[in-house]
Design a protein around this motif. Structure first.
Motif, mmCIF file in Angstrom:
data_model
loop_
_atom_site.group_PDB
_atom_site.id
_atom_site.type_symbol
_atom_site.label_atom_id
_atom_site.label_comp_id
_atom_site.label_asym_id
_atom_site.label_seq_id
_atom_site.Cartn_x
_atom_site.Cartn_y
_atom_site.Cartn_z
ATOM 1 N N LEU A 1 38.749 40.096 32.000
ATOM 2 C CA LEU A 1 40.051 40.156 31.410
ATOM 3 C C LEU A 1 41.490 40.667 32.134
ATOM 4 C CD1 LEU A 1 39.427 41.056 27.429
ATOM 5 C CD2 LEU A 1 40.207 39.265 28.151
ATOM 6 N N THR A 2 41.058 41.214 32.851
ATOM 7 C CA THR A 2 42.322 41.999 33.482
ATOM 8 C C THR A 2 42.502 40.784 34.888
ATOM 9 O OG1 THR A 2 41.090 43.950 33.726
ATOM 10 C CG2 THR A 2 43.148 43.451 35.504
ATOM 11 N N ARG A 3 41.289 39.779 34.880
ATOM 12 C CA ARG A 3 42.182 38.637 35.592
ATOM 13 C C ARG A 3 42.536 37.752 35.087
ATOM 14 N NH1 ARG A 3 36.817 38.724 40.313
ATOM 15 N NH2 ARG A 3 37.142 40.996 40.627
ATOM 16 N N ILE A 4 42.104 37.591 33.852
ATOM 17 C CA ILE A 4 42.686 36.643 32.891
ATOM 18 C C ILE A 4 44.325 36.780 33.287
ATOM 19 C CG2 ILE A 4 42.577 35.268 30.935
ATOM 20 C CD1 ILE A 4 39.828 35.578 30.724
ATOM 21 N N LEU A 5 44.828 38.125 32.019
ATOM 22 C CA LEU A 5 46.665 38.596 32.493
ATOM 23 C C LEU A 5 46.594 38.540 33.769
ATOM 24 C CD1 LEU A 5 47.965 40.639 30.719
ATOM 25 C CD2 LEU A 5 46.820 42.407 32.006
ATOM 26 N N LEU A 6 46.113 38.642 34.770
ATOM 27 C CA LEU A 6 47.363 38.233 36.248
ATOM 28 C C LEU A 6 47.328 36.817 36.124
ATOM 29 C CD1 LEU A 6 45.526 41.378 38.455
ATOM 30 C CD2 LEU A 6 47.547 40.954 38.071
ATOM 31 N N GLY A 7 46.464 36.113 36.033
ATOM 32 C CA GLY A 7 46.088 34.419 36.711
ATOM 33 C C GLY A 7 47.501 34.550 35.567
ATOM 34 N N ILE A 8 47.631 34.730 34.296
ATOM 35 C CA ILE A 8 48.823 34.222 33.513
ATOM 36 C C ILE A 8 49.921 34.396 33.835
ATOM 37 C CG2 ILE A 8 49.382 34.728 30.733
ATOM 38 C CD1 ILE A 8 46.568 34.823 29.815
ATOM 39 N N THR B 1 43.291 29.506 39.543
ATOM 40 C CA THR B 1 41.662 30.343 39.658
ATOM 41 C C THR B 1 41.857 31.633 38.816
ATOM 42 O OG1 THR B 1 42.211 29.309 41.212
ATOM 43 C CG2 THR B 1 41.210 31.138 41.693
ATOM 44 N N LEU B 2 42.377 32.519 38.529
ATOM 45 C CA LEU B 2 42.264 33.976 38.055
ATOM 46 C C LEU B 2 42.164 33.528 36.342
ATOM 47 C CD1 LEU B 2 44.773 35.784 39.647
ATOM 48 C CD2 LEU B 2 42.298 36.176 39.982
ATOM 49 N N LEU B 3 42.774 32.338 35.849
ATOM 50 C CA LEU B 3 42.658 32.071 34.373
ATOM 51 C C LEU B 3 40.685 31.823 33.998
ATOM 52 C CD1 LEU B 3 45.360 30.761 33.437
ATOM 53 C CD2 LEU B 3 45.079 32.288 32.050
ATOM 54 N N LEU B 4 40.642 31.515 35.516
ATOM 55 C CA LEU B 4 38.586 31.321 35.215
ATOM 56 C C LEU B 4 37.425 31.613 35.235
ATOM 57 C CD1 LEU B 4 39.691 27.139 36.913
ATOM 58 C CD2 LEU B 4 39.494 27.894 34.689
ATOM 59 N N GLU B 5 38.157 33.331 35.825
ATOM 60 C CA GLU B 5 37.859 34.045 35.887
ATOM 61 C C GLU B 5 37.047 34.892 34.190
ATOM 62 O OE1 GLU B 5 36.235 36.030 39.086
ATOM 63 O OE2 GLU B 5 37.158 34.041 39.459
ATOM 64 N N ARG B 6 36.074 35.619 34.304
ATOM 65 C CA ARG B 6 35.647 36.443 33.000
ATOM 66 C C ARG B 6 35.880 37.749 32.021
ATOM 67 N NH1 ARG B 6 31.030 32.986 31.012
ATOM 68 N NH2 ARG B 6 31.125 35.138 29.133
ATOM 69 N N LEU C 1 47.740 40.619 26.100
ATOM 70 C CA LEU C 1 46.122 40.496 26.639
ATOM 71 C C LEU C 1 46.361 42.281 27.358
ATOM 72 C CD1 LEU C 1 46.876 37.585 28.805
ATOM 73 C CD2 LEU C 1 44.884 38.336 26.765
ATOM 74 N N LEU C 2 46.506 42.382 27.291
ATOM 75 C CA LEU C 2 46.512 44.066 27.907
ATOM 76 C C LEU C 2 45.841 45.448 26.619
ATOM 77 C CD1 LEU C 2 49.854 45.687 30.091
ATOM 78 C CD2 LEU C 2 47.468 45.552 30.412
ATOM 79 N N ALA C 3 46.562 44.715 25.636
ATOM 80 C CA ALA C 3 45.740 45.410 24.415
ATOM 81 C C ALA C 3 44.461 45.123 23.950
ATOM 82 C CB ALA C 3 47.410 45.618 22.723
ATOM 83 N N VAL C 4 44.449 43.703 24.473
ATOM 84 C CA VAL C 4 42.905 43.882 23.907
ATOM 85 C C VAL C 4 42.225 44.304 25.326
ATOM 86 C CG1 VAL C 4 41.951 40.978 24.341
ATOM 87 C CG2 VAL C 4 43.834 41.354 22.461
ATOM 88 N N ALA C 5 42.389 43.473 26.571
ATOM 89 C CA ALA C 5 41.338 44.670 27.221
ATOM 90 C C ALA C 5 41.629 45.991 26.616
ATOM 91 C CB ALA C 5 42.236 43.683 28.774
#
Length: 160
Positions: free
Chosen positions: A32-39, A25-30, A93-97
């Motif tokens: 990057l912080t939520r994507i990181l938490l989803g991963i 569910t978190l991976l489907l967000e836009r 991903l933290l560096a990208v965000a």
């Protein structure tokens, strides 16, 4: 898991399901912080699933217990490797965000060219494929066309 149990307990299986579902569910967000938490959640759920696949038992040291009573060491080694890989992926991903936040003021993933093309088609009420439902492109109640998400302004005052 408990010693002598036939398999994983229901609580652990439910924990795997909840972690994987929340991660997807978190991976489907836009953001990057939520994507990181989803991963991270998805990785932890999969690691727990791998551990549940192993046999419960005593420590896998040669000579300490009979071989039939030892736990399986392969899932433990796989999870240890997965944890190290997840740590590297999390750092990347933290560096990208952070870079996205530093350059644009937010960590939202921007639309690509295909997304913009689809929004233009939706705004002009064109149908990209034939609607075989018989209602026509404007009369189909099942097709919802929400407004595109509003973007925040960049630091220089221009919209993205």
């Amino acid at each position: 898991m408990m010693r002598g149990a036939a398999g994983p307990t229901l609580v652990l299986v439910l924990a795997v399901g909840v972690l994987v579902a929340a991660g997807v569910t978190l991976l489907l967000e836009r953001s990057l912080t939520r994507i990181l938490l989803g991963i991270i959640l998805l990785g932890n759920g999969v690691n727990l699933l791998i551990l549940l696949g192993g046999r419960a038992g005593a420590a896998p040291f040669a000579g300490s217990t009979p071989p039939g009573a030892m736990s399986d060491a392969l899932p433990q080694a796989m999870v240890l490797t997965a944890v190290v890989i997840m740590l590297g992926l999390t750092a990347f991903l933290l560096a990208v965000a952070y870079r996205s936040w530093y350059t644009s003021g937010d960590d939202e993933v921007q639309d690509d060219l295909e997304d913009r093309y689809i929004v233009r088609l939706a705004e002009s009420n064109e149908v990209s494929t034939a609607d075989l439902g018989g209602e026509g492109p404007g009369g189909d109640p099942e097709q919802v066309d929400p407004e595109p998400a509003r973007r925040r302004l960049r630091r220089d005052g221009k919209s993205p």
